[in-house]
Write a protein that holds these residues in place. Structure first.
Motif, PDB file in Angstrom:
ATOM      1  N   ASP A 113      31.172  35.930  33.360  1.00 44.62           N
ATOM      2  CA  ASP A 113      30.094  35.755  34.684  1.00 44.62           C
ATOM      3  C   ASP A 113      29.436  35.496  33.793  1.00 44.62           C
ATOM      4  OD1 ASP A 113      28.385  35.957  36.759  1.00 44.62           O
ATOM      5  OD2 ASP A 113      28.706  38.156  37.028  1.00 44.62           O
ATOM      6  N   GLY A 114      28.912  33.693  33.740  1.00 39.57           N
ATOM      7  CA  GLY A 114      27.618  33.547  33.558  1.00 39.57           C
ATOM      8  C   GLY A 114      26.390  33.322  33.456  1.00 39.57           C
ATOM      9  N   THR A 115      26.132  34.044  34.298  1.00 39.20           N
ATOM     10  CA  THR A 115      24.858  34.527  34.611  1.00 39.20           C
ATOM     11  C   THR A 115      24.645  35.764  34.821  1.00 39.20           C
ATOM     12  OG1 THR A 115      23.218  33.872  36.339  1.00 39.20           O
ATOM     13  CG2 THR A 115      25.426  34.751  36.815  1.00 39.20           C
ATOM     14  N   ILE A 116      23.275  35.859  34.478  1.00 41.21           N
ATOM     15  CA  ILE A 116      22.119  37.408  34.320  1.00 41.21           C
ATOM     16  C   ILE A 116      21.426  37.139  35.723  1.00 41.21           C
ATOM     17  CG2 ILE A 116      21.607  36.743  32.168  1.00 41.21           C
ATOM     18  CD1 ILE A 116      18.596  35.506  32.955  1.00 41.21           C
ATOM     19  N   LEU A 117      21.444  36.284  36.534  1.00 42.42           N
ATOM     20  CA  LEU A 117      20.682  36.179  38.413  1.00 42.42           C
ATOM     21  C   LEU A 117      22.453  36.160  39.472  1.00 42.42           C
ATOM     22  CD1 LEU A 117      18.112  33.779  37.667  1.00 42.42           C
ATOM     23  CD2 LEU A 117      17.845  36.225  37.627  1.00 42.42           C
ATOM     24  N   GLY A 118      21.731  37.272  40.165  1.00 39.11           N
ATOM     25  CA  GLY A 118      22.333  37.152  41.452  1.00 39.11           C
ATOM     26  C   GLY A 118      24.292  37.717  41.052  1.00 39.11           C
ATOM     27  N   SER A 119      24.667  37.781  42.107  1.00 36.70           N
ATOM     28  CA  SER A 119      25.898  38.771  42.121  1.00 36.70           C
ATOM     29  C   SER A 119      27.329  37.958  42.683  1.00 36.70           C
ATOM     30  CB  SER A 119      26.015  40.093  42.905  1.00 36.70           C
ATOM     31  OG  SER A 119      25.907  39.554  44.311  1.00 36.70           O
ATOM     32  N   LYS A 120      27.230  36.659  43.617  1.00 30.75           N
ATOM     33  CA  LYS A 120      28.222  35.761  43.806  1.00 30.75           C
ATOM     34  C   LYS A 120      28.938  35.355  42.554  1.00 30.75           C
ATOM     35  CE  LYS A 120      26.035  33.815  47.937  1.00 30.75           C
ATOM     36  NZ  LYS A 120      25.100  34.396  47.995  1.00 30.75           N
ATOM     37  N   THR A 121      28.826  34.766  41.634  1.00 34.35           N
ATOM     38  CA  THR A 121      29.206  34.631  40.687  1.00 34.35           C
ATOM     39  C   THR A 121      30.565  36.268  39.610  1.00 34.35           C
ATOM     40  OG1 THR A 121      27.985  33.414  39.649  1.00 34.35           O
ATOM     41  CG2 THR A 121      29.732  33.850  38.188  1.00 34.35           C
ATOM     42  N   GLY A 122      29.887  37.094  40.088  1.00 39.31           N
ATOM     43  CA  GLY A 122      30.941  38.111  39.992  1.00 39.31           C
ATOM     44  C   GLY A 122      31.748  38.590  40.864  1.00 39.31           C
ATOM     45  N   ALA A 123      31.579  38.186  42.256  1.00 40.23           N
ATOM     46  CA  ALA A 123      32.562  38.762  42.762  1.00 40.23           C
ATOM     47  C   ALA A 123      33.445  37.808  43.284  1.00 40.23           C
ATOM     48  CB  ALA A 123      31.933  38.692  44.780  1.00 40.23           C
ATOM     49  N   ILE A 124      33.373  37.130  42.374  1.00 38.39           N
ATOM     50  CA  ILE A 124      34.809  35.439  42.270  1.00 38.39           C
ATOM     51  C   ILE A 124      35.540  36.269  41.306  1.00 38.39           C
ATOM     52  CG2 ILE A 124      35.136  33.225  42.064  1.00 38.39           C
ATOM     53  CD1 ILE A 124      32.438  32.434  42.875  1.00 38.39           C
ATOM     54  N   LEU A 125      35.012  36.199  40.099  1.00 36.29           N
ATOM     55  CA  LEU A 125      35.439  37.165  39.387  1.00 36.29           C
ATOM     56  C   LEU A 125      36.076  38.131  39.713  1.00 36.29           C
ATOM     57  CD1 LEU A 125      33.093  36.644  36.123  1.00 36.29           C
ATOM     58  CD2 LEU A 125      35.584  35.907  36.093  1.00 36.29           C
ATOM     59  N   GLU A 126      35.678  39.092  39.425  1.00 36.90           N
ATOM     60  CA  GLU A 126      36.024  40.356  40.720  1.00 36.90           C
ATOM     61  C   GLU A 126      37.085  39.918  41.638  1.00 36.90           C
ATOM     62  OE1 GLU A 126      33.232  43.228  42.220  1.00 36.90           O
ATOM     63  OE2 GLU A 126      32.812  43.218  40.300  1.00 36.90           O
ATOM     64  N   GLN A 127      37.822  38.491  42.381  1.00 39.89           N
ATOM     65  CA  GLN A 127      38.852  38.676  42.855  1.00 39.89           C
ATOM     66  C   GLN A 127      39.572  37.324  42.315  1.00 39.89           C
ATOM     67  OE1 GLN A 127      38.499  39.196  46.914  1.00 39.89           O
ATOM     68  NE2 GLN A 127      40.718  38.717  45.697  1.00 39.89           N
ATOM     69  N   VAL A 128      39.319  37.127  41.502  1.00 41.06           N
ATOM     70  CA  VAL A 128      40.408  36.528  40.220  1.00 41.06           C
ATOM     71  C   VAL A 128      41.092  37.608  39.103  1.00 41.06           C
ATOM     72  CG1 VAL A 128      40.609  34.691  37.762  1.00 41.06           C
ATOM     73  CG2 VAL A 128      38.685  34.111  40.392  1.00 41.06           C
ATOM     74  N   GLN A 129      40.130  38.204  39.456  1.00 41.48           N
ATOM     75  CA  GLN A 129      40.750  39.044  38.602  1.00 41.48           C
ATOM     76  C   GLN A 129      41.445  39.641  38.969  1.00 41.48           C
ATOM     77  OE1 GLN A 129      38.604  42.926  37.599  1.00 41.48           O
ATOM     78  NE2 GLN A 129      39.476  43.242  36.075  1.00 41.48           N
ATOM     79  N   THR A 130      41.870  40.487  40.261  1.00 47.05           N
ATOM     80  CA  THR A 130      42.706  40.955  41.121  1.00 47.05           C
ATOM     81  C   THR A 130      43.896  40.364  41.224  1.00 47.05           C
ATOM     82  OG1 THR A 130      40.809  41.791  42.850  1.00 47.05           O
ATOM     83  CG2 THR A 130      43.406  41.777  43.823  1.00 47.05           C
ATOM     84  N   TYR A 131      43.522  38.375  41.688  1.00 47.44           N
ATOM     85  CA  TYR A 131      44.621  38.048  41.641  1.00 47.44           C
ATOM     86  C   TYR A 131      45.184  37.396  40.332  1.00 47.44           C
ATOM     87  CZ  TYR A 131      43.208  36.762  46.257  1.00 47.44           C
ATOM     88  OH  TYR A 131      42.724  36.465  47.293  1.00 47.44           O
ATOM     89  N   ILE A 132      45.010  37.159  39.069  1.00 48.14           N
ATOM     90  CA  ILE A 132      45.212  37.212  37.699  1.00 48.14           C
ATOM     91  C   ILE A 132      46.294  38.948  37.729  1.00 48.14           C
ATOM     92  CG2 ILE A 132      45.676  37.492  35.359  1.00 48.14           C
ATOM     93  CD1 ILE A 132      43.116  35.839  35.736  1.00 48.14           C
ATOM     94  N   GLN A 133      45.622  40.184  38.138  1.00 46.47           N
ATOM     95  CA  GLN A 133      46.485  41.398  37.912  1.00 46.47           C
ATOM     96  C   GLN A 133      48.416  40.987  39.048  1.00 46.47           C
ATOM     97  OE1 GLN A 133      43.810  43.714  38.654  1.00 46.47           O
ATOM     98  NE2 GLN A 133      43.496  44.540  36.532  1.00 46.47           N
ATOM     99  N   GLU A 134      47.950  40.891  39.816  1.00 48.30           N
ATOM    100  CA  GLU A 134      49.498  40.634  40.756  1.00 48.30           C
ATOM    101  C   GLU A 134      50.245  39.720  40.176  1.00 48.30           C
ATOM    102  OE1 GLU A 134      48.331  38.434  44.548  1.00 48.30           O
ATOM    103  OE2 GLU A 134      46.504  40.668  45.053  1.00 48.30           O
ATOM    104  N   PHE A 135      49.803  38.802  39.554  1.00 46.93           N
ATOM    105  CA  PHE A 135      50.639  37.070  38.402  1.00 46.93           C
ATOM    106  C   PHE A 135      50.784  37.649  37.909  1.00 46.93           C
ATOM    107  CE2 PHE A 135      48.507  35.073  41.314  1.00 46.93           C
ATOM    108  CZ  PHE A 135      49.941  34.892  42.124  1.00 46.93           C
TER     109      PHE A 135
END
Length: 187
Positions: free
Chosen positions: A7-29
């Motif tokens: 998560d390449g920032t110290i501000l906001g939460s959208k970037t983290g939300a994207i990462l969490e979604q990618v994490q879910t999809y990688i776990q599926e594969f």
């Protein structure tokens, strides 16, 4: 295989939300992959100025250790003022040129205009190319309109592209296991 989701920032939460979604999809594969999120906001940053790693604080040394220990990366970055955040660039500046060599990397980013996706092409990809990463050809750029008020991704096309990014990343990760990280040339 250890994958670091950055998560390449110290501000906001959208970037983290994207990462969490990618994490879910990688776990599926690839449920066998060990996925860990590294939030730059959780660390005490110092400006990188060329001194030896041991002269930086524990936070900076821990970031480097986590990058060195990883077998692949998902790099997530917001785009601010047409650029990646300084804290992300500062993190890259800490790393030895061989740290990420021949390791798979996928990129996700978010911004307030549709044109900011070019920052991925003009800034992030050249940095990752310098490190000789195996950068997947598909990245996902999201816009503010792709999120609801709770920063949940509501755009189905974005979900489809994130699933595809995860699928391709897993294939690159498999490919990377057959490549030696050693080199005969200089960094």
């Amino acid at each position: 295989m250890k994958i670091l989701l950055v998560d390449g920032t110290i501000l906001g939460s959208k970037t983290g939300a994207i990462l969490e979604q990618v994490q879910t999809y990688i776990q599926e594969f690839a449920p066998e992959m060990e996925l860990k999120i590294l939030k730059l906001a959780d660390y005490d940053h110092q400006f990188v100025d060329g001194r030896p790693l041991g002269e930086y604080n524990d936070s900076m040394q821990e970031i480097v250790r986590r990058f060195e220990d990883a077998d692949g990366y998902i790099i997530a970055s917001p785009i601010f003022q047409g650029s990646i955040p300084g804290v992300l660039k500062n993190t890259f500046d800490m790393l030895h040129p061989r740290t990420m060599r021949y390791k798979p990397v996928s990129i996700v980013a978010n911004g307030g205009t549709y044109q900011h996706h070019l920052v991925i092409e003009n800034q992030l990809k050249p940095i990752l190319d310098y490190f000789r990463c195996l950068v997947t050809p598909n990245y996902v750029y999201t816009h503010t309109s792709h999120f609801d008020d709770t920063n949940t991704i509501i755009n189905e096309d974005v979900h489809n592209r994130l699933r595809e990014l995860a699928r391709v990343f897993v294939q690159y990760a498999e490919m990377s296991t057959h490549l030696s990280k050693e080199t005969l040339d200089n960094p």
